[in-house]
Design a protein around this motif. Sequence first.
Motif, PDB file in Angstrom:
ATOM      1  N   PRO A 103       2.313   2.806   8.871  1.00  0.00           N
ATOM      2  CA  PRO A 103       0.550   3.081   8.366  1.00  0.00           C
ATOM      3  C   PRO A 103       0.462   4.345   9.661  1.00  0.00           C
ATOM      4  O   PRO A 103       0.132   5.406   9.680  1.00  0.00           O
ATOM      5  CB  PRO A 103      -0.318   1.661   8.727  1.00  0.00           C
ATOM      6  CG  PRO A 103       0.267   0.719   8.092  1.00  0.00           C
ATOM      7  CD  PRO A 103       2.289   1.351   9.025  1.00  0.00           C
ATOM      8  N   ASN A 143       0.509  -0.674  -0.198  1.00  0.00           N
ATOM      9  CA  ASN A 143      -0.039  -0.091  -0.174  1.00  0.00           C
ATOM     10  C   ASN A 143       0.768   1.046   0.140  1.00  0.00           C
ATOM     11  O   ASN A 143       0.409   2.340   0.575  1.00  0.00           O
ATOM     12  CB  ASN A 143      -1.174  -0.114   0.701  1.00  0.00           C
ATOM     13  CG  ASN A 143      -1.918  -1.283   1.520  1.00  0.00           C
ATOM     14  OD1 ASN A 143      -2.886  -1.165   0.209  1.00  0.00           O
ATOM     15  ND2 ASN A 143      -1.814  -1.760   1.741  1.00  0.00           N
ATOM     16  N   ILE A 144       1.766   1.234  -0.737  1.00  0.00           N
ATOM     17  CA  ILE A 144       3.185   2.347   0.485  1.00  0.00           C
ATOM     18  C   ILE A 144       2.710   3.262  -0.747  1.00  0.00           C
ATOM     19  O   ILE A 144       2.716   4.240  -0.494  1.00  0.00           O
ATOM     20  CB  ILE A 144       4.671   2.072  -0.389  1.00  0.00           C
ATOM     21  CG1 ILE A 144       5.805   2.916   0.373  1.00  0.00           C
ATOM     22  CG2 ILE A 144       4.590   1.816  -1.911  1.00  0.00           C
ATOM     23  CD1 ILE A 144       6.925   1.728   0.508  1.00  0.00           C
ATOM     24  N   HIS A 145       1.995   2.791  -2.025  1.00  0.00           N
ATOM     25  CA  HIS A 145       1.549   4.467  -2.961  1.00  0.00           C
ATOM     26  C   HIS A 145       0.439   4.937  -1.730  1.00  0.00           C
ATOM     27  O   HIS A 145       1.020   6.653  -1.384  1.00  0.00           O
ATOM     28  CB  HIS A 145       1.058   4.008  -4.439  1.00  0.00           C
ATOM     29  CG  HIS A 145       0.585   4.588  -5.118  1.00  0.00           C
ATOM     30  ND1 HIS A 145      -1.451   5.245  -4.963  1.00  0.00           N
ATOM     31  CD2 HIS A 145       0.432   5.836  -5.987  1.00  0.00           C
ATOM     32  CE1 HIS A 145      -1.289   6.398  -5.212  1.00  0.00           C
ATOM     33  NE2 HIS A 145       0.129   6.729  -6.573  1.00  0.00           N
ATOM     34  N   TRP A 194      10.151  15.622  -3.009  1.00  0.00           N
ATOM     35  CA  TRP A 194      10.362  14.685  -3.802  1.00  0.00           C
ATOM     36  C   TRP A 194      11.587  14.206  -4.327  1.00  0.00           C
ATOM     37  O   TRP A 194      11.740  15.162  -5.553  1.00  0.00           O
ATOM     38  CB  TRP A 194       9.444  13.792  -4.364  1.00  0.00           C
ATOM     39  CG  TRP A 194       8.103  13.457  -3.708  1.00  0.00           C
ATOM     40  CD1 TRP A 194       7.162  14.655  -2.996  1.00  0.00           C
ATOM     41  CD2 TRP A 194       7.374  12.922  -2.897  1.00  0.00           C
ATOM     42  NE1 TRP A 194       6.452  14.402  -2.623  1.00  0.00           N
ATOM     43  CE2 TRP A 194       5.697  13.421  -2.910  1.00  0.00           C
ATOM     44  CE3 TRP A 194       6.702  11.601  -3.238  1.00  0.00           C
ATOM     45  CZ2 TRP A 194       5.300  12.474  -2.185  1.00  0.00           C
ATOM     46  CZ3 TRP A 194       6.469  10.629  -3.073  1.00  0.00           C
ATOM     47  CH2 TRP A 194       5.216  11.081  -1.995  1.00  0.00           C
ATOM     48  N   ILE A 239      11.513  13.071   0.158  1.00  0.00           N
ATOM     49  CA  ILE A 239      11.472  11.793   0.335  1.00  0.00           C
ATOM     50  C   ILE A 239      12.283  11.036  -0.967  1.00  0.00           C
ATOM     51  O   ILE A 239      11.947  11.881  -2.344  1.00  0.00           O
ATOM     52  CB  ILE A 239      10.147  11.405   0.227  1.00  0.00           C
ATOM     53  CG1 ILE A 239       8.592  11.937   1.170  1.00  0.00           C
ATOM     54  CG2 ILE A 239       9.462  10.511  -0.294  1.00  0.00           C
ATOM     55  CD1 ILE A 239       7.464  12.123   1.198  1.00  0.00           C
ATOM     56  N   GLU A 245       2.090  12.785   3.204  1.00  0.00           N
ATOM     57  CA  GLU A 245       2.734  13.782   2.840  1.00  0.00           C
ATOM     58  C   GLU A 245       1.392  14.866   2.897  1.00  0.00           C
ATOM     59  O   GLU A 245       1.939  16.257   3.610  1.00  0.00           O
ATOM     60  CB  GLU A 245       2.513  14.149   1.234  1.00  0.00           C
ATOM     61  CG  GLU A 245       2.545  14.990   0.246  1.00  0.00           C
ATOM     62  CD  GLU A 245       2.582  14.859  -0.563  1.00  0.00           C
ATOM     63  OE1 GLU A 245       4.050  15.719  -1.962  1.00  0.00           O
ATOM     64  OE2 GLU A 245       1.526  14.873  -1.825  1.00  0.00           O
ATOM     65  N   TYR A 249       0.388   4.761   1.235  1.00  0.00           N
ATOM     66  CA  TYR A 249       0.202   5.680   2.781  1.00  0.00           C
ATOM     67  C   TYR A 249       1.374   6.760   2.182  1.00  0.00           C
ATOM     68  O   TYR A 249       1.146   7.247   2.850  1.00  0.00           O
ATOM     69  CB  TYR A 249       1.353   4.463   3.017  1.00  0.00           C
ATOM     70  CG  TYR A 249       0.454   3.780   4.453  1.00  0.00           C
ATOM     71  CD1 TYR A 249      -0.357   4.256   4.584  1.00  0.00           C
ATOM     72  CD2 TYR A 249       0.609   2.686   3.584  1.00  0.00           C
ATOM     73  CE1 TYR A 249      -1.603   2.126   5.028  1.00  0.00           C
ATOM     74  CE2 TYR A 249       0.396   1.160   4.425  1.00  0.00           C
ATOM     75  CZ  TYR A 249      -1.222   1.473   5.295  1.00  0.00           C
ATOM     76  OH  TYR A 249      -1.474   0.389   5.473  1.00  0.00           O
ATOM     77  N   LEU A 250       2.294   6.751   1.138  1.00  0.00           N
ATOM     78  CA  LEU A 250       3.229   8.289   0.781  1.00  0.00           C
ATOM     79  C   LEU A 250       1.405   9.148   0.890  1.00  0.00           C
ATOM     80  O   LEU A 250       2.411  10.079   1.224  1.00  0.00           O
ATOM     81  CB  LEU A 250       3.513   8.414  -0.453  1.00  0.00           C
ATOM     82  CG  LEU A 250       5.211   6.685   0.365  1.00  0.00           C
ATOM     83  CD1 LEU A 250       5.592   6.083  -1.446  1.00  0.00           C
ATOM     84  CD2 LEU A 250       6.257   8.187   1.264  1.00  0.00           C
ATOM     85  N   LEU A 251       0.945   9.255   0.070  1.00  0.00           N
ATOM     86  CA  LEU A 251       0.838  10.016  -0.208  1.00  0.00           C
ATOM     87  C   LEU A 251      -0.823  10.660   1.173  1.00  0.00           C
ATOM     88  O   LEU A 251      -0.624  11.910   1.381  1.00  0.00           O
ATOM     89  CB  LEU A 251      -1.360  10.077  -1.004  1.00  0.00           C
ATOM     90  CG  LEU A 251      -1.110  10.016  -2.679  1.00  0.00           C
ATOM     91  CD1 LEU A 251      -1.582   9.266  -3.225  1.00  0.00           C
ATOM     92  CD2 LEU A 251      -0.391  11.031  -3.210  1.00  0.00           C
ATOM     93  N   PHE A 302      11.345   5.781   0.829  1.00  0.00           N
ATOM     94  CA  PHE A 302      10.039   6.080   0.707  1.00  0.00           C
ATOM     95  C   PHE A 302      10.208   5.388   1.170  1.00  0.00           C
ATOM     96  O   PHE A 302       8.492   4.405   1.978  1.00  0.00           O
ATOM     97  CB  PHE A 302       9.592   6.473  -0.660  1.00  0.00           C
ATOM     98  CG  PHE A 302       9.968   5.192  -1.806  1.00  0.00           C
ATOM     99  CD1 PHE A 302       9.445   3.577  -1.188  1.00  0.00           C
ATOM    100  CD2 PHE A 302      10.435   5.507  -2.860  1.00  0.00           C
ATOM    101  CE1 PHE A 302       9.483   2.858  -1.796  1.00  0.00           C
ATOM    102  CE2 PHE A 302      10.602   5.104  -3.679  1.00  0.00           C
ATOM    103  CZ  PHE A 302       9.743   2.785  -3.373  1.00  0.00           C
TER     104      PHE A 302
END
Lengths: 464, 195
Positions: A244, A62-64, A83, A285, A71, A66-68, A239
Amino acid sequence: MKNNLEHSEAAAIFNKDVKRVDWHDETLWFVREKRDKAAHQIPEWELLREMASEIKNNVLSNIHDYLLEFESNAQKNGIVVHWAADAEEHNKIVHSIMEKHGVKQMVKSKSMLTEECHLNEYLSEKGIDVIDSDLGERIVQLRKEPPSHIVLPAIHLKKEDVSETFHEHLGTEKGNNDPQYLTEAARLHLRDTFLTRKVALTGVNFAIAETGEIVVCTNEGNADMGAHLADVHIACMGFEKIIPQRKHLSVFLRLLARSATGQPITTFSSHFKKPRDGKEMHIVIVDNGRTTQLGREDFRNSLKCIRCGACMNTCPVYRRSGGHSYHNAVAGPIGSILAPNLDMNKNADLPFASTLCGSCTNVCPVKIDIHDQLYKWRQVLVKEGHAPLGKTIAMNGMATVLANPMVFDLAGKVGRFVMKNIPVLVNNSLNPWYKQREMPAPPNESFREWYKKNGTEFNNKNNE
Amino acid sequence: MSSRTIILEKIKQNQPTATSVLPNLDILGLEAFDVLEKYKTVLKGIGGDFLEVKDYDAVIDFVKKNYALDKRIITTLPELSEIADTDWFNDEPHTLENVELTLIKAHFGVAENSALWVTDALLGQRVTAFITQYLAIVVHKKDIVATMHQGYDRIGDQEYGFGTFIAGPSKTADIEQSLVLGAHGARGLIVFIMD
Ligand code: SF4
């Protein structure tokens, strides 16, 4: 581009000083034993490792998102988020923040990512004075060496070495090797740095998606001294440092220091959520090859690493070859998985710098299948033509011998004859197998010879 | 395209498609031990010290006996104003460089590692706990929890700009693995365990 010695060549140089190698080996084993003691005090240690691994698996898938989430929460907290696709961009971003403030000095606390990006060199070329504030990092910085270990940067040095270095650069008493005295000298010298720097850079141990905060763990308190006195705090992270929720820190903070040094927790586990009133906080990041590794199914687990260093402390090869022989910011078993991802050609030797004994996998707090990945890298590298040259020649020779029974027979006879009658031909430093080990006594006859004589009799017995 | 877009795009493409669920952490941290005893043993083990006290008067007595009162002592606790300054919260943080002793309070302590949770509300200034030569922290007996899991339950969604777990005095073992207390932060930590 090949400008460094291969691991085995560099290790051979390190191995010349036998006493020092033994000392290095024992020192790291001592740290490994402290880790064991600490782990055994936690009845649910294995469960904790499993939980950590599961949390990290969830992060990878789910890293996409979680990063959003991270941020947007960090921005809500008043933090500026940047970034960087690669090392170059990371360095540029850091430099541009310094320029914006017209500042030419920086105090830095330990960050392996900035080592990976060669930030210090970049900034010094731009005329910026960078001082590393972690004691071990400061020692190697004064000596113009890279750290040789991710948690214990100066573990390859003896107190006499540090004393010499401090005498030369900080004017300490010549020949005074007392660690207490030397640490005090560094404390005084760095206090002045902390009090005068307007920009402080730190690494990141964990970044929490749910809250947009970052956590930095140190024993010395240097990250905090820097960040709380400066006008600008820059925190740099790969990243994969994202987790979580805040409560997941309970799992990782229980594992990290115990795995690293055997401490129940680092002295300071600092949660930075918002900048101080009127001050600035930036988070950079960084990708720098991590997205590629994420796409390699066999190797993506290496992104679960929390950089505790346990795999290095336990590795028989690392302990006897020293961190510098890995010619990569992260040395040891995990470094040997991360490095070929960055540059396959330059780092093809590293996955071979392992006995594949599995000790690294056994101690890893997030259950990375380290030795399996090293084995898999070897296959990838050989297939893609990146095998170390010496190995290729040996393997080709071996293939010829194994493919021809007559040659195999003859080679065996010659080998046994030589080992028995002219052992010096084998027991010498030109034979890599003789390094660090005794050659076995040769048998009188080969199995084939034995079987020819006794095979029938043996078969009959078995059939009775 | 910005690096942000490119990185996020690549991540989306390359991350595993099978999603694994987050584990349930409620089964962790249930081991039973004497919380107070554990706290004291671990604290000693990592170079800290403690004193069990009934009230703030006992703290004042101890400080009077054991610290040089002519040096700068600061606190965030009004109860200790007899022995320490309480009017430095808005000073420039650099001016705290000559502080000898800082006395603060912790939200709670954790027995398994002797860490104490403090946030900027209790620190007065973030740098306080680090720049001081010696640090003293008050924690109530009832506020010592067993493990980090209970610790983060207590933190929950607490609001803070900065928070930190402090476990013992600042230390380093970077010179040949010999442990030295007082690297950059406080050289000593005493915890007043209060009824
Ligand atoms: S791979 Fe595992 S053991 Fe090695 S540094 Fe990373 S987390 Fe620690």
